[in-house]
Scaffold this motif. Structure first.
Motif, mmCIF file in Angstrom:
data_model
loop_
_atom_site.group_PDB
_atom_site.id
_atom_site.type_symbol
_atom_site.label_atom_id
_atom_site.label_comp_id
_atom_site.label_asym_id
_atom_site.label_seq_id
_atom_site.Cartn_x
_atom_site.Cartn_y
_atom_site.Cartn_z
ATOM 1 N N ASP A 202 47.949 41.079 29.583
ATOM 2 C CA ASP A 202 46.773 41.659 28.784
ATOM 3 C C ASP A 202 45.413 41.628 29.380
ATOM 4 O OD1 ASP A 202 45.264 42.910 26.749
ATOM 5 O OD2 ASP A 202 45.617 41.317 25.323
ATOM 6 N N LEU A 203 45.069 42.592 29.916
ATOM 7 C CA LEU A 203 43.606 42.643 30.766
ATOM 8 C C LEU A 203 42.460 42.449 29.576
ATOM 9 C CD1 LEU A 203 44.058 45.727 33.022
ATOM 10 C CD2 LEU A 203 44.506 43.363 33.377
ATOM 11 N N ALA A 204 42.604 42.598 28.561
ATOM 12 C CA ALA A 204 41.350 42.273 27.778
ATOM 13 C C ALA A 204 41.234 40.858 27.406
ATOM 14 C CB ALA A 204 41.747 42.913 26.068
ATOM 15 N N THR A 205 42.053 39.930 27.920
ATOM 16 C CA THR A 205 42.086 38.495 28.013
ATOM 17 C C THR A 205 40.954 37.975 28.797
ATOM 18 O OG1 THR A 205 43.860 37.959 29.320
ATOM 19 C CG2 THR A 205 44.028 38.299 26.802
ATOM 20 N N PHE A 206 40.728 38.764 29.742
ATOM 21 C CA PHE A 206 39.901 38.079 31.122
ATOM 22 C C PHE A 206 38.563 38.556 30.547
ATOM 23 C CE2 PHE A 206 44.018 38.805 32.706
ATOM 24 C CZ PHE A 206 44.477 37.610 33.369
ATOM 25 N N THR A 207 37.691 37.590 30.181
ATOM 26 C CA THR A 207 36.564 37.688 29.764
ATOM 27 C C THR A 207 35.366 37.698 30.947
ATOM 28 O OG1 THR A 207 36.187 35.467 29.783
ATOM 29 C CG2 THR A 207 36.878 36.434 27.637
ATOM 30 N N SER A 208 34.136 38.051 30.900
ATOM 31 C CA SER A 208 33.121 38.108 31.745
ATOM 32 C C SER A 208 33.036 36.834 32.620
ATOM 33 C CB SER A 208 31.528 38.454 31.095
ATOM 34 O OG SER A 208 31.353 37.536 30.178
ATOM 35 N N ASP A 209 33.158 35.847 32.239
ATOM 36 C CA ASP A 209 33.293 34.313 32.984
ATOM 37 C C ASP A 209 34.643 34.063 32.987
ATOM 38 O OD1 ASP A 209 30.352 34.637 33.285
ATOM 39 O OD2 ASP A 209 30.063 33.881 31.214
ATOM 40 N N VAL A 304 38.638 42.977 41.445
ATOM 41 C CA VAL A 304 37.363 43.367 42.656
ATOM 42 C C VAL A 304 36.059 43.373 41.762
ATOM 43 C CG1 VAL A 304 36.403 44.936 44.053
ATOM 44 C CG2 VAL A 304 38.970 44.724 44.117
ATOM 45 N N GLU A 305 36.043 43.844 40.308
ATOM 46 C CA GLU A 305 34.995 43.868 39.637
ATOM 47 C C GLU A 305 34.426 42.498 39.288
ATOM 48 O OE1 GLU A 305 34.630 44.946 35.195
ATOM 49 O OE2 GLU A 305 34.552 46.588 36.211
ATOM 50 N N LYS A 306 35.344 41.431 39.264
ATOM 51 C CA LYS A 306 35.036 40.138 38.813
ATOM 52 C C LYS A 306 34.953 38.996 40.211
ATOM 53 C CE LYS A 306 35.702 40.441 34.574
ATOM 54 N NZ LYS A 306 34.730 40.356 33.486
ATOM 55 N N GLY A 307 34.767 39.969 41.194
ATOM 56 C CA GLY A 307 34.210 39.381 42.593
ATOM 57 C C GLY A 307 35.371 39.052 43.312
ATOM 58 N N ALA A 308 36.674 39.324 43.111
ATOM 59 C CA ALA A 308 37.816 39.354 43.783
ATOM 60 C C ALA A 308 38.227 37.881 44.090
ATOM 61 C CB ALA A 308 37.879 39.804 44.984
ATOM 62 N N PRO A 309 38.281 36.932 42.923
ATOM 63 C CA PRO A 309 38.290 35.505 43.182
ATOM 64 C C PRO A 309 39.710 35.127 43.592
ATOM 65 C CG PRO A 309 38.835 36.253 40.965
ATOM 66 C CD PRO A 309 38.176 37.221 41.706
ATOM 67 N N TRP A 310 39.878 34.126 44.519
ATOM 68 C CA TRP A 310 41.321 33.638 45.330
ATOM 69 C C TRP A 310 41.008 32.190 45.675
ATOM 70 C CZ3 TRP A 310 44.496 37.676 47.586
ATOM 71 C CH2 TRP A 310 45.946 37.069 47.975
ATOM 72 N N PRO A 311 40.959 31.472 44.318
ATOM 73 C CA PRO A 311 41.030 30.048 44.542
ATOM 74 C C PRO A 311 41.881 29.286 45.584
ATOM 75 C CG PRO A 311 41.252 30.636 42.348
ATOM 76 C CD PRO A 311 41.567 31.809 43.003
ATOM 77 N N ASP A 312 41.369 28.459 46.073
ATOM 78 C CA ASP A 312 42.132 27.673 47.332
ATOM 79 C C ASP A 312 43.473 27.181 46.572
ATOM 80 O OD1 ASP A 312 40.210 28.146 49.075
ATOM 81 O OD2 ASP A 312 39.309 26.256 48.937
#
Length: 829
Positions: A202-209, A304-312
């Motif tokens: 559910d993409l709606a669960t991904f908030t701005s932060d 990508v919009e969220k900054g393309a996070p890719w945690p170690d």
């Protein structure tokens, strides 16, 4: 990644490895050729143009040489055929085209910047085919002038080989242009009607932060999308446009045109632009196959919009199915009347959850035949059936099954086949000729006969003595072999497959595309079996990096990398067999379940990361197996005495149904007798199929009391031959843990026209005719021994008409053959 995609991916991987092994000796030649080309960085426009003609010109040799080969088959009896001028023209045009295709193809790959393992194989086969075509053209000219038999034979040989070569090159060419699954994705069991579960978020669960957990969840799903849609062209196997999307560093590095992702800006990210284009656009990606779904595009755009996070460390979150390692013993459902066996209680729970019903219990005749064939591999006699039917004990079925398990040598001679297949142990063949392979038959037979605890059985395979060393020693192939087939890597692959239900074959060459296993992990495991430290080779190219020494799951323990090989093997054996390794015991109970029930709880049985139809049943059986002393006979009896084993068998339309993702377990699967079961039945009822020279192992020479009193040697003790091969026995060059239960054309031809069966039927016809003058008594006795029943009135009538007043040997021979071909005889119901 779902199991169907995994299967089709491995289909291509198998062919790659097979061909790579065959061509391993030529790799340095092609490597130097390619390296010389890399020195030239600018490309003259004409060379690029000629390269792009490769897809057009390549169809000439594929069609013409194969068509010429087909026409040549019609001239085998008479070389001077009216087809000869046409064949010569086809060969001349096809041969020249094959040479030009190889040249243009090299120009194409070199100028377009395409690399990868699939391309390497395609190129190697193409160059070899071009060389064969040169030789073919030489013999074409020579056969036209000389017309002597030896020249004609050589011409035909090179024609057929060249046709095979262009066909294989074409297969890998199609893999390059259409993806590795181009050939297999249209098969019924490889179609995907909906997205894998890992994409249904559910993409709606991904908030701005995004929280750290949300970042991990988001990128895990992103990696899953990339794996299912992009790895065909942008991973280690094939790298188009210098772009790889299978690892973090490559994703952000971009390709030949620069970065494909601009974190925080989907509008400027070329990856997002391309996946959002219409199907017919020149720049759309994927360029072949189905486009990404709306939800998948939205997912990548949001990422990508969220900054393309890719945690170690996120790559440790698997995008594939991964089974738990630790054991688990679920709570048993309460017993019900008639459902006291723990297996039945768990099956009943499964039936309730899936709204399925129990089928009727089989009669005594069907059950007795079933347990005889499953436990000792022989048909029961009419006298044994009569005694069983008269037995008043309400628990007689379990008692009779237990009695069969106590027939130690009959049991061992039957289950020897199962373990010979799995441990690729045979009596003759590759390796035995060159002394590059060691038999384990004496050790294996004794282990089965004595019901050696399975943990000890595995320990003696992994940390072997002289009699049990053959399994991990593998086959020492003659000549140069590729790195993934050296004996240490064979050991790692075979132990992984047989003992752990794990596929390490892909990871033996490069990082696996069907699981999380990495090349370095496969080499670290193989290093345990090595006398000296192995150098890691990626796609047959040495990396200069030396392998570590580790067990596959480090939580099971560590291996002393400085220790001698014998000590490393001892440590491995101790660590793998510990009860904490629940995977090992799930694997073996799943194999035994399939052997008796026709379908594993997990399928395929060598892919134990796949979802079982009942996780509770698999886990409970594995823990119960350990708690009862690793006793294989206890496990077999547990299954044989269950109500589900005693239920009516299920007919399956096709084997694909058993592998379908929506498979629902309903009971024991109806299956065909194995080659050995069928052979033993024929030998007992007619005449021995095998003579003494074909028997390669005699248990009574090892254990005097092993002589069972049968008037023939069991098929499991016989070297492989064309008859057993036709009926399904594998050559045992590789591990074989499943046999096809479907009838084949080769089997039909062997049973209809095979000389071996015909001789046994002829002798059997003579013996039966000599002992019976009454057609009715002969018919009744034969039906009783072969089918455990009396013939119907119609069957008696047909037999009487066939025999006349007194049975003749030839008539009885035909009658035996007709009975042996009955589905009732050939199937386990």
């Amino acid at each position: 990644m779902n199991s169907d995609s995994s299967r089709s991916g491995k289909f291509s991987s198998f062919f790659k490895k097979w061909i790579a092994s065959s061509l391993g000796v030529l790799t340095p030649v092609f490597t130097s050729f390619a390296q010389g080309a890399e020195q030239e960085q600018s490309y003259f426009w004409l060379w690029q143009l000629l390269g792009r003609l490769h897809p057009m010109i390549v169809h000439f040799p594929i069609s013409l040489l194969i068509f010429a080969g087909i026409l040549e088959l019609f001239t085998l009896k008479e070389f001077k055929s009216k087809l000869r001028p046409g064949i010569q023209m086809l060969v001349l045009t096809g041969g020249i085209s094959a040479i030009l295709s190889a040249l243009f193809g090299w120009l194409l790959a070199d100028s377009e910047g395409v690399t990868g393992e699939t391309l390497d194989l395609h190129q190697q086969i193409g160059f070899i085919t071009a060389g064969l075509s040169l030789i073919l053209l030489y013999f074409l000219r020579k056969s036209t002038i000389e017309k002597n038999p030896s020249t004609i034979k050589l011409f035909r040989t090179f024609l057929f080989i060249s046709g095979l070569g262009v066909g294989l090159a074409g297969h890998f060419g199609a893999s390059l242009t259409h993806g590795e699954e181009f050939l297999t994705e249209v098969l019924p069991w490889n179609t995907e009607s909906e997205a894998p579960e890992s994409l249904t978020i559910d993409l709606a669960t991904f908030t701005s932060d995004l929280s750290p957990d949300q970042e991990i969840k988001l990128v895990t799903n992103v990696r899953s999308v990339l794996a299912h849609n992009c790895y065909k062209c942008h991973s280690g196997a094939k790298i188009e446009g210098d772009l790889r999307l299978d690892e973090k560093e490559y994703v952000f590095a971009g390709g030949e045109n620069g970065e494909v992702i601009v974190p925080g800006n989907p509008g400027e990210s070329d990856l997002i632009r391309r996946i959002s284009l219409s199907k017919n656009h020149d720049d759309v990606m994927p360029s072949k196959g189905k486009l990404l779904s709306k939800e998948e595009i939205q997912l990548l755009t949001l990422w990508v919009e969220k900054g393309a996070p890719w945690p170690d460390g996120v790559e440790q979150q698997s995008i594939y199915l991964v089974a738990e390692l630790a054991p688990r013993k679920p709570t048993l459902p309460p017993a019900k009347a008639g459902l006291e066996n723990p297996i039945d209680r768990l099956v009943d729970q499964y039936f309730e959850q899936n709204q399925l019903s129990w089928s009727e219990t089989v009669d005594d005749r069907t059950y007795l035949r079933r347990i005889y064939l499953d436990i000792i591999g022989l048909l029961p006699s009419p006298e044994e059936l009569a005694a069983f039917e008269k037995d008043p004990n309400p628990d007689k079925r379990k008692i009779w099954a237990e009695n069969l398990l106590n027939r130690t040598d009959d049991f061992a001679q039957h289950w020897l086949t199962f373990w010979n297949d799995a441990l690729r142990n045979d009596y003759t063949g590759t390796g035995y000729i060159t002394k590059g392979r060691f038999a384990i038959t004496d050790w294996l037979y004794t282990s089965i006969r004595d019901n050696k605890p399975y943990d000890q059985f595995v320990k003696e395979l992994l940390n072997p003595n002289e009699k049990s060393k053959g399994f991990i020693e593998g086959i020492r192939w003659r000549g140069t072999v590729n790195a993934s087939q050296r004996t240490e890597m064979q050991a790692a692959q075979n132990v992984g497959q047989v003992v752990l239900g794990l596929n390490l074959k892909c990871a033996s060459c490069h990082d696996s595309f069907i699981s999380d296993w990495k090349l370095e992990e496969a080499y670290a495991f193989a290093n345990i079996f090595a006398d000296t430290t192995l150098e890691v080779s990626r796609c047959e190219q040495p990396t200069g990096k030396m392998a570590q020494t580790k067990i596959l799951w480090e939580e099971l323990g560590s291996i002393d990398s400085t220790a001698a090989k014998a000590e490393k093997l001892r440590q491995l054996a101790d660590q793998l067999v510990q009860p904490a390794n629940g995977r090992m015991y799930r694997t073996v109970v799943n194999r035994i379940w399939k052997q008796m029930m026709g379908r594993g709880i997990v399928e395929p049985v060598d892919e134990m990361d796949n979802l079982p139809w009942s996780q509770d049943l698999l886990d409970w059986l594995a823990v119960d197996f350990v708690e009862n002393g690793y006793d294989l006979k206890h496990l077999i009896l547990q299954i044989a005495s269950s109500k589900i084993y005693q239920s009516q068998s299920i007919a399956v339309e096709s084997p694909e149904k058993l592998l379908a993702e929506d498979f629902k377990f309903q009971g024991i699967v109806r299956r065909r007798l194995t080659a050995e079961q069928f052979s033993d039945a024929v030998s007992r009822l007619s005449a021995p199929l095998f003579d003494s020279t074909e028997v390669k192992f005699r248990p009574y020479e090892l254990i005097p009391e092993a002589k069972t009193g049968l008037p023939f040697d069991r098929a499991s003790l016989v070297a492989n031959n064309s008859f057993l091969t036709a009926l399904g026995r594998p050559n045992r060059e590789i591990v074989s843990t499943s046999r096809d239960s479907q009838a084949s054309l080769l089997q039909a031809l062997e049973l209809s026209n095979g000389e071996r069966l015909n001789k046994a039927l002829e002798k059997g016809g003579q013996d039966w005719a000599k002992n019976y003058s009454d057609p009715e008594k002969l018919t009744r006795d034969l039906y009783g021994k072969a089918l455990l029943r009396t013939p119907s009135e119609k069957e008696l009538e047909v037999a009487k008409k066939a025999f006349g007043e007194k049975p003749e040997a030839s008539e009885v021979q035909d009658f035996l053959w007709a009975v042996f071909l009955l589905p009732e005889f050939q199937m386990i119901y």
